[in-house]
Write a protein that holds these residues in place. Sequence first.
Motif, mmCIF file in Angstrom:
data_model
loop_
_atom_site.group_PDB
_atom_site.id
_atom_site.type_symbol
_atom_site.label_atom_id
_atom_site.label_comp_id
_atom_site.label_asym_id
_atom_site.label_seq_id
_atom_site.Cartn_x
_atom_site.Cartn_y
_atom_site.Cartn_z
ATOM 1 N N ALA A 168 0.829 -1.202 0.000
ATOM 2 C CA ALA A 168 0.000 0.000 0.000
ATOM 3 C C ALA A 168 0.865 1.254 0.000
ATOM 4 O O ALA A 168 0.602 2.208 -0.755
ATOM 5 C CB ALA A 168 -0.933 -0.009 1.201
ATOM 6 N N ALA A 169 1.903 1.272 0.831
ATOM 7 C CA ALA A 169 2.771 2.451 0.928
ATOM 8 C C ALA A 169 3.485 2.713 -0.395
ATOM 9 O O ALA A 169 3.482 3.840 -0.912
ATOM 10 C CB ALA A 169 3.781 2.254 2.051
ATOM 11 N N VAL A 170 4.087 1.671 -0.969
ATOM 12 C CA VAL A 170 4.845 1.849 -2.207
ATOM 13 C C VAL A 170 3.920 2.214 -3.367
ATOM 14 O O VAL A 170 4.211 3.134 -4.149
ATOM 15 C CB VAL A 170 5.633 0.572 -2.552
ATOM 16 C CG1 VAL A 170 6.299 0.693 -3.924
ATOM 17 C CG2 VAL A 170 6.682 0.294 -1.491
ATOM 18 N N ALA A 171 2.798 1.528 -3.483
ATOM 19 C CA ALA A 171 1.891 1.769 -4.605
ATOM 20 C C ALA A 171 1.275 3.165 -4.542
ATOM 21 O O ALA A 171 1.128 3.837 -5.570
ATOM 22 C CB ALA A 171 0.801 0.705 -4.639
ATOM 23 N N LEU A 172 0.909 3.621 -3.351
ATOM 24 C CA LEU A 172 0.313 4.955 -3.229
ATOM 25 C C LEU A 172 1.318 6.050 -3.572
ATOM 26 O O LEU A 172 1.022 6.973 -4.332
ATOM 27 C CB LEU A 172 -0.239 5.160 -1.817
ATOM 28 C CG LEU A 172 -1.553 4.451 -1.498
ATOM 29 C CD1 LEU A 172 -1.905 4.625 -0.031
ATOM 30 C CD2 LEU A 172 -2.689 4.977 -2.373
ATOM 31 N N VAL A 173 2.517 5.953 -2.998
ATOM 32 C CA VAL A 173 3.532 6.976 -3.261
ATOM 33 C C VAL A 173 3.949 6.964 -4.736
ATOM 34 O O VAL A 173 3.970 8.010 -5.401
ATOM 35 C CB VAL A 173 4.768 6.766 -2.358
ATOM 36 C CG1 VAL A 173 5.886 7.707 -2.774
ATOM 37 C CG2 VAL A 173 4.397 6.997 -0.900
ATOM 38 N N ALA A 174 4.273 5.777 -5.242
ATOM 39 C CA ALA A 174 4.700 5.675 -6.640
ATOM 40 C C ALA A 174 3.577 6.069 -7.585
ATOM 41 O O ALA A 174 3.812 6.723 -8.614
ATOM 42 C CB ALA A 174 5.161 4.251 -6.941
ATOM 43 N N GLY A 175 2.354 5.702 -7.236
ATOM 44 C CA GLY A 175 1.213 6.046 -8.082
ATOM 45 C C GLY A 175 0.979 7.545 -8.152
ATOM 46 O O GLY A 175 0.708 8.098 -9.224
ATOM 47 N N LEU A 176 1.076 8.226 -7.012
ATOM 48 C CA LEU A 176 0.893 9.681 -6.990
ATOM 49 C C LEU A 176 1.977 10.387 -7.805
ATOM 50 O O LEU A 176 1.700 11.313 -8.569
ATOM 51 C CB LEU A 176 0.915 10.177 -5.545
ATOM 52 C CG LEU A 176 -0.354 9.896 -4.721
ATOM 53 C CD1 LEU A 176 -0.110 10.204 -3.253
ATOM 54 C CD2 LEU A 176 -1.530 10.714 -5.247
ATOM 55 N N GLY A 180 1.329 12.315 -11.512
ATOM 56 C CA GLY A 180 1.680 13.712 -11.738
ATOM 57 C C GLY A 180 2.625 13.899 -12.901
ATOM 58 O O GLY A 180 2.522 14.880 -13.658
ATOM 59 N N LEU A 181 3.543 12.946 -13.077
ATOM 60 C CA LEU A 181 4.528 13.065 -14.145
ATOM 61 C C LEU A 181 3.919 12.862 -15.531
ATOM 62 O O LEU A 181 4.291 13.551 -16.489
ATOM 63 C CB LEU A 181 5.656 12.046 -13.931
ATOM 64 C CG LEU A 181 6.596 12.310 -12.745
ATOM 65 C CD1 LEU A 181 7.577 11.153 -12.591
ATOM 66 C CD2 LEU A 181 7.350 13.623 -12.936
ATOM 67 N N ILE A 182 2.996 11.910 -15.635
ATOM 68 C CA ILE A 182 2.480 11.581 -16.967
ATOM 69 C C ILE A 182 1.195 12.323 -17.327
ATOM 70 O O ILE A 182 0.773 12.262 -18.491
ATOM 71 C CB ILE A 182 2.246 10.062 -17.116
ATOM 72 C CG1 ILE A 182 1.106 9.591 -16.193
ATOM 73 C CG2 ILE A 182 3.515 9.283 -16.845
ATOM 74 C CD1 ILE A 182 0.752 8.123 -16.389
#
Length: 207
Positions: A168-176, A180-182
């Motif tokens: 959950a931590a990795v997916a939420l941070v990486a997803g946000l 934003g980048l794409i």
Amino acid sequence: MAPLALDGSRIDGSLFTSVTDFARGTPWLNAPIALATNLGLAVFAVLMVIGWWRARRRDDAAMAAALAAPVVVAAFAVAEVIKKLVAEPRPCRALPHDFYVNSCPATADYAFPSGHTTAAAATAAALFLLDRRLAAIAAICAILEGFTRVYVGDHYPHDVLGAMVIAAAVALVAGLVLRGLIRPLVARLRTGGALQPLLAAHPVAAR
């Protein structure tokens, strides 16, 4: 860095044994759950595809979140690194007299965190940024996936819970971050071109 070689049986071995004792007493469930614990991962792929399909009719942020959903791979990669560092032996090696639906894997195939549960929980977290209803379905399926991992004897309960937190931590941070980048690129590609039908259900006016 030397592996920790954690003995997971000292953490919640008794709870693990309670679940595998339940599996011993329900032989009619063993084959269906052994099948579901692997094939069940396909459900999460389907949910991500549904999220992408719905995002075609939503705004740029939604489509960016849909395209960022595969951050599940990043969560799985982090979990694999942690697995090598912790080097927790599978329950079948620490508790050889318990009941196991699945056969004992190779010695170097460690237990913490659960890879299957990582993928499931990461999908739920990634979908949370896109579609709360799909995320809720994925979360329920992730809990069931985690239970099956203990039921078949592949993981301790803490392997499953740890996987959920990490994923959950990795997916939420990486997803946000990725969303934003794409997002600017998504906005441009939705106005026309070969990829436009994949990103928007209807042509989008140039901004």
